[in-house]
Design a protein around this motif. Structure first.
Motif, short mmCIF file in Angstrom:
data_model
loop_
_atom_site.label_atom_id
_atom_site.label_comp_id
_atom_site.label_asym_id
_atom_site.label_seq_id
_atom_site.Cartn_x
_atom_site.Cartn_y
_atom_site.Cartn_z
N GLU A 21 -22.41 -15.52 -5.09
CA GLU A 21 -23.52 -15.09 -4.24
C GLU A 21 -24.87 -15.52 -4.81
O GLU A 21 -25.75 -15.97 -4.07
CB GLU A 21 -23.49 -13.58 -4.03
CG GLU A 21 -22.37 -13.10 -3.13
CD GLU A 21 -22.38 -11.60 -2.95
OE1 GLU A 21 -23.44 -10.97 -3.13
OE2 GLU A 21 -21.32 -11.05 -2.61
N ASP A 22 -25.03 -15.38 -6.12
CA ASP A 22 -26.28 -15.78 -6.76
C ASP A 22 -26.48 -17.30 -6.68
O ASP A 22 -27.59 -17.77 -6.45
CB ASP A 22 -26.32 -15.34 -8.22
CG ASP A 22 -26.40 -13.83 -8.36
OD1 ASP A 22 -26.97 -13.18 -7.46
OD2 ASP A 22 -25.91 -13.31 -9.37
N LEU A 23 -25.41 -18.03 -6.86
CA LEU A 23 -25.48 -19.49 -6.78
C LEU A 23 -25.94 -19.94 -5.39
O LEU A 23 -26.86 -20.74 -5.25
CB LEU A 23 -24.11 -20.11 -7.12
CG LEU A 23 -24.02 -21.63 -7.07
CD1 LEU A 23 -24.92 -22.27 -8.13
CD2 LEU A 23 -22.58 -22.07 -7.26
N GLU A 53 -28.42 -29.37 -10.55
CA GLU A 53 -27.60 -28.44 -11.34
C GLU A 53 -26.80 -27.50 -10.44
O GLU A 53 -25.59 -27.33 -10.61
CB GLU A 53 -28.47 -27.57 -12.25
CG GLU A 53 -29.04 -28.24 -13.44
CD GLU A 53 -29.89 -27.28 -14.26
OE1 GLU A 53 -30.25 -27.70 -15.37
OE2 GLU A 53 -30.21 -26.17 -13.82
N LEU A 54 -27.50 -26.87 -9.51
CA LEU A 54 -26.86 -25.86 -8.65
C LEU A 54 -25.84 -26.48 -7.71
O LEU A 54 -24.74 -25.96 -7.54
CB LEU A 54 -27.92 -25.09 -7.87
CG LEU A 54 -28.86 -24.23 -8.72
CD1 LEU A 54 -30.02 -23.72 -7.88
CD2 LEU A 54 -28.13 -23.09 -9.39
N GLU A 55 -26.19 -27.62 -7.11
CA GLU A 55 -25.26 -28.25 -6.18
C GLU A 55 -24.04 -28.81 -6.90
O GLU A 55 -22.93 -28.76 -6.37
CB GLU A 55 -25.98 -29.33 -5.37
CG GLU A 55 -26.95 -28.73 -4.37
CD GLU A 55 -27.70 -29.77 -3.55
OE1 GLU A 55 -27.61 -30.99 -3.86
OE2 GLU A 55 -28.37 -29.35 -2.60
N THR A 56 -24.22 -29.32 -8.09
CA THR A 56 -23.09 -29.81 -8.88
C THR A 56 -22.14 -28.66 -9.21
O THR A 56 -20.92 -28.81 -9.11
CB THR A 56 -23.59 -30.49 -10.17
OG1 THR A 56 -24.40 -31.61 -9.80
CG2 THR A 56 -22.43 -30.96 -11.02
N GLU A 57 -22.69 -27.52 -9.58
CA GLU A 57 -21.86 -26.35 -9.86
C GLU A 57 -21.12 -25.89 -8.61
O GLU A 57 -19.93 -25.57 -8.66
CB GLU A 57 -22.70 -25.21 -10.42
CG GLU A 57 -21.91 -23.94 -10.72
CD GLU A 57 -20.85 -24.11 -11.79
OE1 GLU A 57 -19.87 -23.33 -11.77
OE2 GLU A 57 -20.97 -25.00 -12.66
N TYR A 58 -21.81 -25.87 -7.47
CA TYR A 58 -21.18 -25.47 -6.21
C TYR A 58 -20.00 -26.39 -5.89
O TYR A 58 -18.91 -25.93 -5.55
CB TYR A 58 -22.19 -25.48 -5.07
CG TYR A 58 -21.56 -25.05 -3.76
CD1 TYR A 58 -21.46 -23.70 -3.44
CD2 TYR A 58 -21.04 -25.98 -2.89
CE1 TYR A 58 -20.86 -23.29 -2.26
CE2 TYR A 58 -20.43 -25.58 -1.70
CZ TYR A 58 -20.35 -24.24 -1.39
OH TYR A 58 -19.73 -23.85 -0.23
#
Length: 99
Positions: A43-45, A77-82
């Motif tokens: 949810e935070d991501l 960073e965030l999109e790669t993690e997603y």
């Protein structure tokens, strides 16, 4: 994990270099910038990605070079993690083009 930033580039070009599955960068003092996306719950991501996408155009048009570079880095960073968490994400057929 090796962290690498192009110090010879202009601020907007100092987007994190890829190191495997994650993008990483450090600030001028050698400190990692932002919470590691791997430490965020789902949810935070998603909330963080929504916030970045909401501010994208304003940042692109009006922010300083360093703010834009930070925005680009954080988005990566965030999109790669997603994508790492959801490699089989559902693709909406209406978004496909004929080849």
């Amino acid at each position: 994990m090796t962290e690498s930033v192009r110090r010879d580039a202009s601020p907007e070009q100092r987007v994190a270099e890829w190191d495997g599955d994650h993008a990483r960068t450090v600030d001028a003092d050698g400190e990692q910038v932002g919470v590691d996306p791997a430490d965020l719950g789902d949810e935070d991501l998603v909330r963080e990605m929504q916030s970045l996408h909401r501010t994208r155009l304003d940042t692109l048009r009006h922010a300083t070079d360093s703010a834009l570079a930070n925005h680009l880095r954080r988005t990566a960073e965030l999109e790669t993690e997603y994508l790492a968490r959801h490699p089989g994400r559902e693709v909406d057929p209406s978004r496909l083009r004929d080849a």
